[in-house]
Design a protein around this motif. Structure first.
Motif, PDB file in Angstrom:
ATOM      1  N   CYS A 130      -5.750   0.979  -6.160  1.00 27.50           N
ATOM      2  CA  CYS A 130      -5.671   2.185  -5.324  1.00 27.50           C
ATOM      3  C   CYS A 130      -6.160   1.799  -3.939  1.00 27.50           C
ATOM      4  O   CYS A 130      -7.238   1.223  -3.788  1.00 27.50           O
ATOM      5  N   GLU A 168      -3.194   6.664  -3.323  1.00 25.38           N
ATOM      6  CA  GLU A 168      -2.267   5.571  -2.995  1.00 25.38           C
ATOM      7  C   GLU A 168      -2.415   4.505  -4.075  1.00 25.38           C
ATOM      8  O   GLU A 168      -3.041   3.473  -3.879  1.00 25.38           O
ATOM      9  N   GLY A 169      -1.828   4.792  -5.245  1.00 29.53           N
ATOM     10  CA  GLY A 169      -2.082   3.933  -6.391  1.00 29.53           C
ATOM     11  C   GLY A 169      -0.833   3.424  -7.073  1.00 29.53           C
ATOM     12  O   GLY A 169       0.257   3.988  -6.946  1.00 29.53           O
ATOM     13  N   SER A 170      -1.007   2.325  -7.810  1.00 24.26           N
ATOM     14  CA  SER A 170       0.077   1.767  -8.617  1.00 24.26           C
ATOM     15  C   SER A 170      -0.504   1.181  -9.887  1.00 24.26           C
ATOM     16  O   SER A 170      -1.703   0.874  -9.961  1.00 24.26           O
ATOM     17  N   ALA A 197       4.331   3.670  -9.411  1.00 29.00           N
ATOM     18  CA  ALA A 197       3.402   4.129  -8.378  1.00 29.00           C
ATOM     19  C   ALA A 197       3.308   5.643  -8.478  1.00 29.00           C
ATOM     20  O   ALA A 197       4.162   6.303  -9.102  1.00 29.00           O
ATOM     21  N   ALA A 205       1.534   0.425  -3.946  1.00 32.71           N
ATOM     22  CA  ALA A 205       0.682   1.590  -3.711  1.00 32.71           C
ATOM     23  C   ALA A 205       0.980   2.289  -2.388  1.00 32.71           C
ATOM     24  O   ALA A 205       0.443   3.360  -2.122  1.00 32.71           O
ATOM     25  N   SER A 245      -7.726  -2.466  -0.461  1.00 33.79           N
ATOM     26  CA  SER A 245      -7.368  -2.228  -1.861  1.00 33.79           C
ATOM     27  C   SER A 245      -8.592  -2.314  -2.763  1.00 33.79           C
ATOM     28  O   SER A 245      -9.413  -3.217  -2.641  1.00 33.79           O
TER      29      SER A 245
END
Length: 351
Positions: free
Chosen positions: A39, A65-67, A87, A150, A345
């Motif tokens: 994230c 803002e994540g994957s 994502a 992300a 990150s």
């Protein structure tokens, strides 16, 4: 593998980021268990950590803002399977009037400020595992590094604004600010086959814009208005994207656009709130458009995924090299809030 708990980070108060453990939510038939890999810390996140966005409330288990990778799917999920790279889009119910109209970004039942049963706000983006609705996940290219995947959410907000700006190929676009969102906007405009000029003050950001191949104006050395006029045969820009939240940038945008029918996209927010020092007669007689944008809908997330997955937008230069583990979340916020930083990150599943 049975996952019963999630480790997560949250903001307890201004300047204080901690980690905790809670029971992972139960999975429904339309849900997905995601092993969250990364994230990124958004301006919204570190702005609250700095005490500039305390209206968002505490304790804030934020991060959007994540994957990650799909770990398991509910019985009703058809389009995702374990092992898929995904994502995160916005939470949306799919049932309210806004969702039914394709305006998922305005969903009336998915407010990040809503409290969970255990008293947290936010979407638990900074967590090692989470259960999410399948409708709020977008499949990503597995070859894309997690920190770049992300960028789905920030690029989706850019796609929303670019759509409202109605860019046409060969138009000249000036982007004020070469921060993360300025350069994402610049890349999205370039993907529309526009000529893009970026104005900036900080050397690190100027160099990043140059490395991406943009025409760059160093405002510490040149007057941006005069330089844009020079570069456009005195016509000015067709459109300006204001990607920094301050009064000077807002006001300067009107001087950068062409005399008639110029469009200005107010992309950035600022805290404390900036102003626009502009005579309304100027807007009237010059037929100028001031366009606001915020958030994104699912169509914007799918467009953003296409741009990232195909490499049409390359965000590799917008990820800081130093990454942080979840246990080091306080240090991560300290690093992310240093002026001039691009995205920092947080690695969620590494020891």
């Amino acid at each position: 593998m049975s996952i019963e708990q999630m480790k997560f980070a949250y903001l307890k108060e201004k300047g204080c980021a901690l980690t905790g453990v809670r029971k992972i939510p139960d999975m429904g038939p339309d849900d997905v268990l995601v092993k969250q890999l990364v994230c990124n810390i958004c301006t919204t996140d570190y702005g609250q950590w700095l005490g500039l966005r305390e209206h968002q409330g505490y304790p804030m288990a934020g991060g959007h803002e994540g994957s990650g990778i799909v770990e398991a799917v509910g019985s009703g999920v058809k389009d995702l399977k374990p092992g898929d790279h995904v994502a995160v889009a916005y939470n949306s119910c799919g049932k309210c009037e806004a969702c039914r109209r394709g305006h998922e970004g305005q969903c009336t039942s998915a407010d990040y400020k809503n409290l969970t049963e255990d008293g947290y706000r936010g979407n638990f983006g900074f967590a090692d595992y989470n259960v999410r609705s399948a409708r709020n996940l977008v499949k990503m290219n597995p070859e894309l590094p997690p920190s770049e995947a992300a960028f789905l959410e920030p690029l989706a907000t850019v796609c929303k604004g670019i759509s409202k700006l109605r860019l046409e190929p060969q138009e000249t676009v000036v982007v004020i600010g070469a921060g993360t969102m300025g350069l994402v906007n610049a890349q999205a405009a370039k993907a529309k086959n526009c000529r893009v000029i970026v104005t900036e003050l900080m050397e690190k950001k100027l160099q990043a814009a140059r490395d991406m191949g943009f025409e760059v104006i160093d405002v510490s050395k040149e007057d941006p208005v005069e330089k844009v006029k020079e570069l456009t045969d005195q016509k000015g820009a067709d459109a300006v994207i204001v990607a920094v939240g301050n009064t000077k940038a807002n006001t300067q945008a009107a001087e950068l656009v062409k005399e008639l029918d110029g469009r200005i996209l107010m992309f950035a927010a600022g805290y404390p709130a900036p102003e626009i020092e502009l005579d309304s007669n100027v807007i009237h007689y010059r037929r100028m458009e001031l366009i606001g944008t915020f958030g994104a809908d699912m169509k914007d997330f799918f467009k953003a995924a296409e741009l990232l997955n195909t490499g049409a937008v390359d965000v590799s230069k917008l990820v800081e090299p130093e990454k942080f583990l979840l246990d080091d979340i306080q240090k991560a916020y300290e690093h992310a809030s240093v002026p001039g930083m691009y995205r920092v990150s947080v690695l969620l599943n590494e020891e």
